[in-house]
Design a protein around this motif. Sequence first.
Motif, PDB file in Angstrom:
ATOM      1  N   UNK A 188      29.329  55.083  62.081  1.00 32.78           N
ATOM      2  CA  UNK A 188      28.353  55.144  63.178  1.00 32.78           C
ATOM      3  C   UNK A 188      27.124  54.290  62.886  1.00 32.78           C
ATOM      4  N   UNK A 189      26.461  53.856  63.948  1.00 23.05           N
ATOM      5  CA  UNK A 189      25.203  53.135  63.787  1.00 23.05           C
ATOM      6  C   UNK A 189      24.184  54.052  63.104  1.00 23.05           C
ATOM      7  N   UNK A 190      23.433  53.508  62.163  1.00 25.62           N
ATOM      8  CA  UNK A 190      22.408  54.292  61.487  1.00 25.62           C
ATOM      9  C   UNK A 190      22.817  54.820  60.131  1.00 25.62           C
ATOM     10  N   UNK A 191      24.114  54.756  59.797  1.00 26.35           N
ATOM     11  CA  UNK A 191      24.577  55.239  58.493  1.00 26.35           C
ATOM     12  C   UNK A 191      24.582  54.108  57.470  1.00 26.35           C
ATOM     13  N   UNK A 192      23.940  54.347  56.327  1.00 34.89           N
ATOM     14  CA  UNK A 192      23.949  53.387  55.226  1.00 34.89           C
ATOM     15  C   UNK A 192      25.291  53.494  54.510  1.00 34.89           C
ATOM     16  N   UNK A 193      25.849  52.353  54.075  1.00 34.58           N
ATOM     17  CA  UNK A 193      27.178  52.367  53.457  1.00 34.58           C
ATOM     18  C   UNK A 193      27.142  52.962  52.066  1.00 34.58           C
ATOM     19  N   UNK A 194      26.204  52.533  51.229  1.00 33.61           N
ATOM     20  CA  UNK A 194      26.197  53.025  49.843  1.00 33.61           C
ATOM     21  C   UNK A 194      24.779  53.351  49.381  1.00 33.61           C
ATOM     22  N   UNK A 195      24.638  54.219  48.378  1.00 35.40           N
ATOM     23  CA  UNK A 195      23.316  54.592  47.888  1.00 35.40           C
ATOM     24  C   UNK A 195      22.577  53.425  47.259  1.00 35.40           C
ATOM     25  N   UNK A 196      21.257  53.530  47.268  1.00 34.07           N
ATOM     26  CA  UNK A 196      20.378  52.561  46.616  1.00 34.07           C
ATOM     27  C   UNK A 196      19.126  53.311  46.206  1.00 34.07           C
ATOM     28  N   UNK A 197      18.317  52.760  45.310  1.00 29.00           N
ATOM     29  CA  UNK A 197      17.079  53.435  44.927  1.00 29.00           C
ATOM     30  C   UNK A 197      16.245  53.794  46.158  1.00 29.00           C
ATOM     31  N   UNK A 198      15.882  55.063  46.264  1.00 27.43           N
ATOM     32  CA  UNK A 198      15.117  55.532  47.405  1.00 27.43           C
ATOM     33  C   UNK A 198      15.976  55.996  48.568  1.00 27.43           C
ATOM     34  N   UNK A 199      17.284  55.819  48.458  1.00 30.89           N
ATOM     35  CA  UNK A 199      18.187  56.251  49.537  1.00 30.89           C
ATOM     36  C   UNK A 199      19.486  56.714  48.898  1.00 30.89           C
ATOM     37  N   UNK A 200      19.482  57.931  48.388  1.00 32.64           N
ATOM     38  CA  UNK A 200      20.625  58.415  47.607  1.00 32.64           C
ATOM     39  C   UNK A 200      21.490  59.432  48.343  1.00 32.64           C
ATOM     40  N   UNK A 201      21.087  59.832  49.549  1.00 32.64           N
ATOM     41  CA  UNK A 201      21.843  60.855  50.282  1.00 32.64           C
ATOM     42  C   UNK A 201      22.191  60.364  51.682  1.00 32.64           C
ATOM     43  N   UNK A 202      23.222  60.981  52.248  1.00 34.80           N
ATOM     44  CA  UNK A 202      23.589  60.692  53.627  1.00 34.80           C
ATOM     45  C   UNK A 202      24.320  59.386  53.839  1.00 34.80           C
ATOM     46  N   UNK A 203      24.740  58.727  52.748  1.00 32.20           N
ATOM     47  CA  UNK A 203      25.443  57.457  52.901  1.00 32.20           C
ATOM     48  C   UNK A 203      26.946  57.689  53.057  1.00 32.20           C
ATOM     49  N   UNK A 204      27.630  56.642  53.489  1.00 31.38           N
ATOM     50  CA  UNK A 204      29.078  56.734  53.633  1.00 31.38           C
ATOM     51  C   UNK A 204      29.742  57.073  52.304  1.00 31.38           C
ATOM     52  N   UNK A 205      29.239  56.496  51.219  1.00 32.81           N
ATOM     53  CA  UNK A 205      29.812  56.776  49.899  1.00 32.81           C
ATOM     54  C   UNK A 205      29.691  58.254  49.547  1.00 32.81           C
ATOM     55  N   UNK A 206      28.568  58.882  49.879  1.00 34.97           N
ATOM     56  CA  UNK A 206      28.427  60.320  49.632  1.00 34.97           C
ATOM     57  C   UNK A 206      29.519  61.102  50.351  1.00 34.97           C
ATOM     58  N   UNK A 207      29.787  60.734  51.602  1.00 29.31           N
ATOM     59  CA  UNK A 207      30.817  61.409  52.366  1.00 29.31           C
ATOM     60  C   UNK A 207      32.218  61.132  51.844  1.00 29.31           C
ATOM     61  N   UNK A 208      32.461  59.896  51.403  1.00 25.69           N
ATOM     62  CA  UNK A 208      33.770  59.538  50.866  1.00 25.69           C
ATOM     63  C   UNK A 208      34.073  60.294  49.578  1.00 25.69           C
ATOM     64  N   UNK A 209      33.059  60.464  48.745  1.00 29.73           N
ATOM     65  CA  UNK A 209      33.256  61.174  47.476  1.00 29.73           C
ATOM     66  C   UNK A 209      33.618  62.637  47.713  1.00 29.73           C
ATOM     67  N   UNK A 210      33.112  63.230  48.802  1.00 32.38           N
ATOM     68  CA  UNK A 210      33.483  64.607  49.146  1.00 32.38           C
ATOM     69  C   UNK A 210      34.912  64.640  49.690  1.00 32.38           C
ATOM     70  N   UNK A 211      35.252  63.624  50.473  1.00 28.59           N
ATOM     71  CA  UNK A 211      36.562  63.584  51.120  1.00 28.59           C
ATOM     72  C   UNK A 211      37.697  63.353  50.128  1.00 28.59           C
ATOM     73  N   UNK A 212      37.486  62.482  49.150  1.00 30.01           N
ATOM     74  CA  UNK A 212      38.526  62.202  48.161  1.00 30.01           C
ATOM     75  C   UNK A 212      37.897  61.782  46.838  1.00 30.01           C
ATOM     76  N   UNK A 213      38.583  62.038  45.752  1.00 29.13           N
ATOM     77  CA  UNK A 213      38.030  61.742  44.434  1.00 29.13           C
ATOM     78  C   UNK A 213      38.789  60.613  43.733  1.00 29.13           C
ATOM     79  N   UNK A 214      39.518  59.797  44.516  1.00 27.86           N
ATOM     80  CA  UNK A 214      40.324  58.753  43.890  1.00 27.86           C
ATOM     81  C   UNK A 214      39.961  57.361  44.396  1.00 27.86           C
ATOM     82  N   UNK A 215      38.646  57.116  44.576  1.00 25.13           N
ATOM     83  CA  UNK A 215      38.191  55.809  45.039  1.00 25.13           C
ATOM     84  C   UNK A 215      38.220  54.790  43.908  1.00 25.13           C
ATOM     85  N   UNK A 216      38.393  53.516  44.273  1.00 25.62           N
ATOM     86  CA  UNK A 216      38.360  52.432  43.297  1.00 25.62           C
ATOM     87  C   UNK A 216      37.042  52.438  42.530  1.00 25.62           C
ATOM     88  N   UNK A 217      37.100  52.115  41.245  1.00 24.14           N
ATOM     89  CA  UNK A 217      35.893  52.079  40.421  1.00 24.14           C
ATOM     90  C   UNK A 217      35.380  50.678  40.152  1.00 24.14           C
TER      91      UNK A 217
END
Length: 305
Positions: free
Chosen positions: A95-124
Motif C-alpha cells: 500500500x501507499x505509505x508503507x516503508x519497505x525496510x527499516x532504517x535508523x529512526x524508522x524501525x517499525x511498521x515496515x514491510x520487512x517487519x510484517x514479512x518476518x512475522x509472516x514467515x521466518x525463511x527469508x533470504x539473508x
Amino acid sequence: MEIIEKIVQPENQGVRIDKWVAQLQNDWSRTQIQNWIKKGLISVNGKQVKANYKCEEGDRITICVPEPVELDVVPEKMDLDIFYEDKDVIIINKPRGMVVHPAPGHTKGTLVNGLLYHCDDLSGINGVLRPGIVHRIDKDTSGLLMVAKNDYAHEQLARQLANKTITRKYVGIVHGTIEESYGTIDAPIGRDKKDRQKMAVVDDGKQAITHFQVLERFQAYTFVEFQLETGRTHQIRVHMKYIGHPLAGDPKYGPKKTLPIVGQALHAKILGFKHPRTGEDLQFESPLPADLVNLLTMLKREEIG
C-alpha cells in the motif's frame, strides 16, 4: 571507527559544514551528519563546531565515522496483501505509505517487519535490515514487490534484474499534457549536486532508461504507463521531472500545487519474471488503488464539466 581527514578547497568556501560533509558520501544524510557534529565526531582544525559553521578555504575537517549499529528488527503482525507465495518467492501488493525496510529512526511498521512475522525463511543476502528484499519501491508508491525466501531464489532474481529480463510496469498521473503517444527517456541518474537528499539527471550518473506510453490525456494532467529498463533510485520520478512532467503529488520532485493525493500518484501495476527454481514465466497485475481511481474519476468529470 574510521577517521577521515579532508581539506576544504576554494570552491567550497562558505558552504555549511553539514552540507559539505554530506557531499563526501552518498549514503550519509544531513540529519545523520548533524548528529555526528553534536556528538563531537566532526571537527574543524581540531575544534568542535556547530552544524551551521561556514567552511573556509584550507580548513582541515576530521570525521570520525562510527561503526554501523545493526537494528533489532521485530516481527509485527500485519494484514499483508499477498498476491502469490511458494517456498521460494512472495509477491506483495504494497500500500501507499508503507516503508519497505527499516532504517535508523524508522524501525517499525515496515514491510520487512510484517514479512518476518509472516514467515521466518527469508533470504539473508541483504542482511538483517533487508531480508529477502530483491528490489524496492518508494514509501509513497503502491504496488507489486517481489521478495525472496532463500538465498538461491534471491541470487536468481537479482541476476534477472541485472540482465534486464524482469518486466516492471507502472502507471501514474503526471503534470501537463504529454504530446507524444510514447517515448523513451535515456538519461543518467545520480545524486543531485545541489541537494544530496535528491536524485537528478547528471552527466556522471548511472545509466537510466524509462519507456513511457500515454494512456489518457486531460486538460492539465496525463495518465501514463511506464516500463523500467533499469532500476535507479526514484527513476520514474526523476525522469518525469527532467522532461517537464513531474508526477502529481510528488513531495520531492513535483510542484506544491497538485492533485489531492498523499505522495506521488504512482503505482507498480505489472511484475513479470521467470520463477527462480522452475523457470516458469510468471506475471502479476495489481488493480489500481482507490486513491488513483478517485483521481482519474475526478479528472474525467472536470473534462466533461
